[in-house]
Write an enzyme that holds these catalytic residues in place. Sequence first.
Site, PDB file in Angstrom:
ATOM      1  N   LYS A  57      -4.977   1.731  13.572  1.00 20.59           N
ATOM      2  CA  LYS A  57      -5.207   3.125  14.303  1.00 20.59           C
ATOM      3  C   LYS A  57      -6.292   4.379  13.325  1.00 20.59           C
ATOM      4  CE  LYS A  57      -1.704   3.095  18.981  1.00 20.59           C
ATOM      5  NZ  LYS A  57      -2.044   2.855  19.468  1.00 20.59           N
ATOM      6  N   ASP A 105       7.094   1.761  10.600  1.00 19.18           N
ATOM      7  CA  ASP A 105       5.533   1.445  11.236  1.00 19.18           C
ATOM      8  C   ASP A 105       5.348   2.529  11.125  1.00 19.18           C
ATOM      9  OD1 ASP A 105       3.603   1.209  13.355  1.00 19.18           O
ATOM     10  OD2 ASP A 105       5.086  -0.422  14.677  1.00 19.18           O
ATOM     11  N   TYR A 115       8.092   1.519  20.487  1.00 23.26           N
ATOM     12  CA  TYR A 115       7.120  -0.320  20.209  1.00 23.26           C
ATOM     13  C   TYR A 115       6.402  -0.019  19.361  1.00 23.26           C
ATOM     14  CZ  TYR A 115       2.977  -1.988  22.197  1.00 23.26           C
ATOM     15  OH  TYR A 115       1.814  -3.052  22.948  1.00 23.26           O
TER      16      TYR A 115
HETATM   17  N1  PMP Z   1       3.446   0.034  16.314  1.00 22.55           N
HETATM   18  C1  PMP Z   1       2.974   1.394  17.043  1.00 22.55           C
HETATM   19  C2  PMP Z   1       3.889   2.076  16.704  1.00 22.55           C
HETATM   20  C3  PMP Z   1       2.266   1.697  17.366  1.00 22.55           C
HETATM   21  O1  PMP Z   1       2.521   3.092  18.842  1.00 22.55           O
HETATM   22  C4  PMP Z   1       1.292   1.211  18.541  1.00 22.55           C
HETATM   23  C5  PMP Z   1       0.207   0.803  19.846  1.00 22.55           C
HETATM   24  N2  PMP Z   1       0.297   2.575  20.338  1.00 22.55           N
HETATM   25  C6  PMP Z   1       1.249  -0.576  18.469  1.00 22.55           C
HETATM   26  C7  PMP Z   1       2.528  -0.692  17.189  1.00 22.55           C
HETATM   27  C8  PMP Z   1       0.636  -1.784  18.053  1.00 22.55           C
HETATM   28  O2  PMP Z   1      -0.457  -1.431  18.014  1.00 22.55           O
HETATM   29  P1  PMP Z   1      -1.746  -2.383  18.595  1.00 22.55           P
HETATM   30  O3  PMP Z   1      -2.140  -1.867  20.154  1.00 22.55           O
HETATM   31  O4  PMP Z   1      -3.096  -2.162  17.888  1.00 22.55           O
HETATM   32  O5  PMP Z   1      -1.879  -3.555  18.706  1.00 22.55           O
END
Ligand code: PMP
Length: 437
Positions: free
Chosen positions: A274, A246, A144
């Site tokens: 995060k 990512d 994701y």
């Molecule tokens: N990339 C990864 C690997 C994630 O786990 C997440 C959110 N869980 C995102 C992107 C998206 O981040 P955000 O919720 O801050 O938009």
Amino acid sequence: MVKTIKYSQSLQQRAKEVIPLGVHSNFRYWGEGITPYVEKAKGSYLWDVDGNKYIDYRLAFGPVILGHAYEPVDAFVQNEMINGLLFAMTSELEIQVAEKIISLCPAVEMVRFACSGTEATMHALRLARAYTGREIIVKFEGMYHGFQDYTLFSTYAPVETYGNRNNPIPIPASSGIPKALHNLIITLSFNDFEVLEKTFDRMGYQIAAVIAEPCMGNCGCIEPEKGFLELIQEKCKKYGALFILDEVKTGFRIARGGAQEYYHLDPDLATYAKALGNGYPIAAIGGKKEIMNIIGHGVAQGGTYNNNKCGVAAAYATLDTLQTQPIMETIERRGNYLMKGIKQIFDDANIPAHMSGYPAMFSFSIGEKKPTNQREWNKNDRKLYLEIIEACIEQGVMPDPDPREPWFLCYSHSDEDMDETLNIFADVVKNVKNKAK
Ligand code: PMP
């Protein structure tokens, strides 16, 4: 103990009238009558609106690396905020945060800020397309990368719809994603060396980027098999595609320098959010100078809130804490203890379970085989997982009920929290086992 969640239930009814599903992100909806509403959190603990206290292992889906309401970070932010929040102008603190990220993350030479992980991946994808002059993106099933349309495919569809592993079908995770984008995405099964090779052999020169989480941080923390991330890197290099790592979940969490330090990787671009700000809104796109420097030269990137002072100040204080204190070492020790303890409880109960991930972010799956991709993971016993987690929450230990979501640890978790969690976990597993008899 049966927890009362009456006030949560009444808030859910009220919220549903004014907020779709009564929550501001689909992932926060647990179901009718069981979705909790929060009062406050401090350190490793969270209280719902009914006054129930939990040891929190969700940690807001990972951002909270130091602890909730962590005083040194909050104090630094509050002090900075006195002098204004937004300026549409750059402050020295932003340069210092960029320098800190670069000094911590081995592959990062330049950064641009954003406000969320979604924005960071969206910008990284544009940058990769602009740099390579190509359009196709490769992503992995079960990974994701935020809510932007480009990679919101094959995240959690029934895996039966994914087609043959040699020729997977990208399944959009939402209505409203333009059909045209189907043509620009290739979804592959994680850890499938052979299909990755074949895909590059067939289409390598059309691929703008491979975007990958280093582990399946959104699917049971499935780890990369030895050499798989390196193969992505090698293939990207060979064919002139970019490797976007990512690190929204792993960055500043599984090691100070994230997965690129942990696995000795050299991605072209990396995305962060995060843990970078211990929960304050800040994200970053980082990467090689040669690539990052095309931003502003025909490549657009920006955002009104990208340098919001609370996010920037929080990142400064969080990174400073990570650099100067034994945060990672402490989390690692406690997380290892917890993972070992959980495994032992399963072994003692003769339940076949496999731990995966890292001390700061881990999962377990129940089944005979340790999964290496989402197709295999789908075969594990998620019903039993949910039964165990629901009983843990009832007893005051709160991981996310969604088995895709890892357990997260923070520096504020104590040794006592670990022992209490293991005691409760042992009780829960015993009861579940007895019920099954
Ligand atoms: N990339 C990864 C690997 C994630 O786990 C997440 C959110 N869980 C995102 C992107 C998206 O981040 P955000 O919720 O801050 O938009």
